[in-house]
Design a protein around this motif. Structure first.
Motif, short mmCIF file in Angstrom:
data_model
loop_
_atom_site.label_atom_id
_atom_site.label_comp_id
_atom_site.label_asym_id
_atom_site.label_seq_id
_atom_site.Cartn_x
_atom_site.Cartn_y
_atom_site.Cartn_z
N GLU A 37 -8.29 57.94 27.27
CA GLU A 37 -9.10 59.15 27.31
C GLU A 37 -9.45 59.52 28.74
OE1 GLU A 37 -13.51 60.60 25.77
OE2 GLU A 37 -12.56 58.87 24.82
N SER A 38 -9.34 60.79 29.05
CA SER A 38 -9.75 61.31 30.34
C SER A 38 -10.74 62.44 30.08
CB SER A 38 -8.53 61.82 31.11
OG SER A 38 -8.95 62.40 32.33
N LYS A 39 -11.97 62.26 30.49
CA LYS A 39 -13.02 63.24 30.20
C LYS A 39 -12.79 64.58 30.91
CE LYS A 39 -15.94 60.43 27.97
NZ LYS A 39 -16.17 60.51 26.58
N ASP A 40 -12.44 64.53 32.18
CA ASP A 40 -12.32 65.77 32.96
C ASP A 40 -10.94 65.98 33.58
OD1 ASP A 40 -15.04 66.41 32.58
OD2 ASP A 40 -15.60 65.03 34.18
N GLY A 41 -10.03 65.05 33.40
CA GLY A 41 -8.73 65.15 34.07
C GLY A 41 -7.57 65.18 33.11
N GLU A 42 -6.58 64.39 33.40
CA GLU A 42 -5.37 64.37 32.60
C GLU A 42 -4.90 62.93 32.43
OE1 GLU A 42 -2.05 65.05 36.11
OE2 GLU A 42 -2.81 66.78 35.04
N ILE A 43 -4.04 62.72 31.47
CA ILE A 43 -3.36 61.43 31.29
C ILE A 43 -1.91 61.69 31.64
CG2 ILE A 43 -2.66 59.67 29.64
CD1 ILE A 43 -5.29 60.24 28.15
#
Length: 99
Positions: A37-43
């Motif tokens: 999980e990435s709250k504000d970014g990307e995976i």
């Protein structure tokens, strides 16, 4: 080696956590659910090949010559499935995979 045989294990850092395997593989396994999980970014999956060997197949079968080209489809619930590619998108075909 980090291990917690009877409870959960949490790693936190205010400026990030990095796991690096310069000369070998990295493996993550679990019994039920693996979550990235990435709250504000990307995976980002950055590799020459990305394999998803056990994706279910949808119910679409194109007419004419059978080709071995598939598209990856996403259900409204987030599940992924493969659908044999046609001249247009075949992801809209109703399938039991999304239920």
């Amino acid at each position: 080696r980090l291990e917690s045989p009877t409870r959960s294990l949490v790693m936190e850092a205010p400026k990030g956590v990095e796991i690096n395997a310069e000369a070998g593989n990295m493996e993550a396994t679990c019994r039920t659910e693996l979550r990235l999980e990435s709250k504000d970014g990307e995976i980002k999956l950055d590799a020459a090949k990305i394999k998803l060997p056990r994706l279910p197949h949808g119910s679409y079968t194109p007419t004419g010559t059978r080709q071995k080209v598939f598209e990856i489809c996403v259900c409204a619930n987030g599940r992924l499935f493969l659908s044999q590619a046609g001249t247009g998108s075949t992801c809209q075909i109703n399938t039991s995979v999304c239920l």
